[in-house]
Design an enzyme around this catalytic site. Structure first.
Site, mmCIF file in Angstrom:
data_model
loop_
_atom_site.group_PDB
_atom_site.id
_atom_site.type_symbol
_atom_site.label_atom_id
_atom_site.label_comp_id
_atom_site.label_asym_id
_atom_site.label_seq_id
_atom_site.Cartn_x
_atom_site.Cartn_y
_atom_site.Cartn_z
ATOM 1 C CD1 TRP A 1 -0.444 -1.488 3.212
ATOM 2 C CD2 TRP A 1 0.503 0.536 3.358
ATOM 3 N NE1 TRP A 1 0.253 -1.425 4.401
ATOM 4 C CE2 TRP A 1 0.837 -0.194 4.519
ATOM 5 C CE3 TRP A 1 0.978 1.839 3.232
ATOM 6 C CZ2 TRP A 1 1.638 0.329 5.535
ATOM 7 C CZ3 TRP A 1 1.788 2.365 4.238
ATOM 8 C CH2 TRP A 1 2.103 1.617 5.373
ATOM 9 C CE LYS B 1 -3.241 -9.091 -2.105
ATOM 10 N NZ LYS B 1 -3.860 -7.830 -1.576
ATOM 11 N N PRO B 2 -3.256 -5.888 -6.019
ATOM 12 C CG PRO B 2 -4.735 -4.175 -6.606
ATOM 13 C CD PRO B 2 -4.371 -5.597 -6.936
ATOM 14 C CB SER B 3 -2.416 -2.871 -0.809
ATOM 15 O OG SER B 3 -3.081 -2.576 0.414
ATOM 16 C CB SER C 1 5.017 -7.073 6.208
ATOM 17 O OG SER C 1 4.165 -8.209 6.095
ATOM 18 C CD GLU D 1 11.452 -4.134 -1.499
ATOM 19 O OE1 GLU D 1 11.708 -4.102 -0.279
ATOM 20 O OE2 GLU D 1 10.749 -3.299 -2.072
ATOM 21 C CB CYS E 1 11.017 -1.049 2.750
ATOM 22 S SG CYS E 1 11.144 -0.911 0.965
ATOM 23 C CD GLU F 1 9.924 -1.798 7.620
ATOM 24 O OE1 GLU F 1 10.481 -1.211 6.676
ATOM 25 O OE2 GLU F 1 9.363 -2.905 7.490
#
Length: 496
Positions: A168, A192-194, A245, A266, A300, A398
């Protein structure tokens, strides 16, 4: 708090009804009515108002999309590099023509300042342009006789259908980082997007529908445990590529292991910023103003963990606090000078505040910021935490928000040890005027990217990816084309 939220109460809405993409799946070259019985609400994080309701895909929806991608893959793979390159250039041109609506959609859906949203769209366009050129200039081992009377030829082939899961924080840009090399290498895909930020991915499908053969790019919206999991387990999906994540990466890798499909991950980071006593502290603080708080710290590779030599720590903190105090926080509609927007959702807002509360309760001190800003919207004050204990949660996990921690060290060895003492290794930076030290320390840092006297500078020509818990595989550069293809050795006996 020293920071106020800049709002634009009388400004026109960022997007009109006609700007929105169809709230449906995009499969086999067209938008299709969803069979879903459930929907996810897409919320403007600046105002907490509803933007759209997007259908949640099912296992059956994924199967339909994969079947379309599989049917389209052979013809797409047979196209010569020049033809695929021309399509990618056409996609870049189309995105450029619609930059304004893409910027506004991204800003509305994520709360990004216009400067960030514009950079995202421009970088997405450049990703397609780079891959359009790179696919025509791939190299491999030279053909030759490596066994007597046998000619060896090395081929690079597409993998097939790629399942893609994007996050996202950079919806359009991370989609481009995946789609461009996947198509360049001759694959087809289901993305599949967020579920929180699907608008620009669906808009991409709408804008480029006439440029791509049906089935080459398919979009199924929905949740990770349903849509993402089905992509990871589907027998006709050759690879699953995820940006997300560490937890999501573990789940995808576990599922993909059952079919032994390839995995490209990633994942998260906790970038150390190692500042030595000879560093230019003003330059470092000015760079951190951007590299730490870009995209509200939802990055990130963000410069979120400062390790500074104890002899210059007070000076560095003073410079950094001065820079942070000048940051303009607010709704993108408040003006072009806005630098920091809200966090993406109420759930993430609560998570970041929880991290801050635990850090402050554990003895850390906020030199600036340290909590939420007045609502509406999910705004957290840009924060610098000092007096942070080594090994505490806030230095190892994080936060993914506008939060920077500052720790001190006494020796180079200690700095390197502590920089590496986290479970992830995506990015890092070294700040020193010594060329010898910069080479030595950069070589010892366990991160996929190390900057010297800068941070968060990214180019399409060079690879992006991490070590350890940050995953494996590389985005950008020619290395991405390698990731999304396979090597085949063909040997011809030409003895007479």
């Amino acid at each position: 708090m020293t920071t106020n939220v800049n709002r634009a109460a009388d400004a026109a809405p960022l997007i009109a009804e006609g700007d929105l993409p169809p709230a449906r799946f995009f499969v086999d070259g067209a938008f299709s009515d969803a069979s879903a019985e459930s929907f996810t609400e897409v919320i403007d994080p600046c105002t907490e108002e509803l933007i759209a309701r997007i259908p949640d895909g099912t296992t059956e929806d994924v199967d339909t999309a994969v079947a379309a991608a599989l049917a389209a893959q052979e013809d797409w793979a047979r196209r010569v590099p020049k033809e695929r390159s021309e399509v990618l250039h056409a996609i870049a041109d189309r995105l450029a023509e619609h930059t304004d609506v893409l910027v506004r959609l991204e800003a509305a859906n994520t709360g990004k300042p216009f400067s960030v949203a514009r950079d995202d769209v421009a970088s997405a366009i450049d990703t397609f342009r780079f891959m359009a050129g790179a696919l025509r200039a791939t190299t491999t081992m030279a053909a030759g006789d490596y066994a007597e009377n046998h000619l060896s030829v090395i081929l690079r082939e597409p993998l097939g259908v790629i399942g893609v899961v994007t996050p996202w924080n950079y919806p359009l840009l991370m989609a481009a980082w995946k789609i461009a090399p996947i198509l360049a290498a001759g694959n087809t895909l289901v993305i599949k997007p967020s579920e929180q930020t699907p608008l620009t991915t669906l808009k991409f499908a709408e804008l480029t529908a006439d440029l791509l053969p049906p089935g080459v790019v398919n979009v199924v919206t929905g949740t990770g445990p349903v849509v993402g999991a089905r992509l990871a387990e589907h027998p006709d999906v050759a690879m699953i590529a995820l940006t997300g994540s560490v937890r999501s990466g573990r789940a995808v890798a576990r599922t993909a292991a059952e079919s032994l499909k390839r995995v490209h991950l990633e994942l998260g980071g906790k970038a150390p910023v190692v500042i030595f006593e000879d560093a230019d502290l003003k330059a470092a603080a000015a760079a951190l103003r951007v590299a730490s708080y870009w995209n509200s710290g939802q990055e990130c590779g963000a410069a979120c963990r400062v390790l500074v030599h104890e002899s210059v720590a007070d000076r560095l903190v003073k410079e950094l606090v001065r820079e942070v105090s000048e940051l303009a926080v607010g709704d993108p509609r408040a003006g072009e000078d806005i630098e920091v927007g809200p966090l993406v959702s109420k759930a993430h807002f609560d998570r970041v505040l929880g991290c801050l509360d635990r850090a402050l309760s554990g003895g850390a001190r906020a030199a600036i910021g340290g909590g939420a800003l007045d609502g509406p919207g999910y705004f957290v004050a840009p924060t610098v935490l000092v007096d942070v204990a080594e090994g505490s949660e806030v230095t190892r996990e994080e936060v993914f928000g506008p939060v920077v921690t500052v720790e001190t060290f006494t020796s180079e060895d200690e700095a390197v040890r502590r920089a590496n003492d986290v479970p992830v290794g995506l990015a890092a930076s070294v700040w020193t005027e010594s060329a010898r030290r910069s080479h030595s320390v950069a070589a010892r840092l366990d991160s996929g990217t190390v900057w010297v006297n800068s941070h968060l500078v990214i180019a399409n020509e060079v690879p992006w990816g991490g070590f350890k818990g940050s995953g494996y595989g590389r985005d950008l550069s020619l290395y991405a084309l390698d990731d999304y293809s396979r090597t085949k050795h063909v040997m011809h006996n030409h003895g007479r």
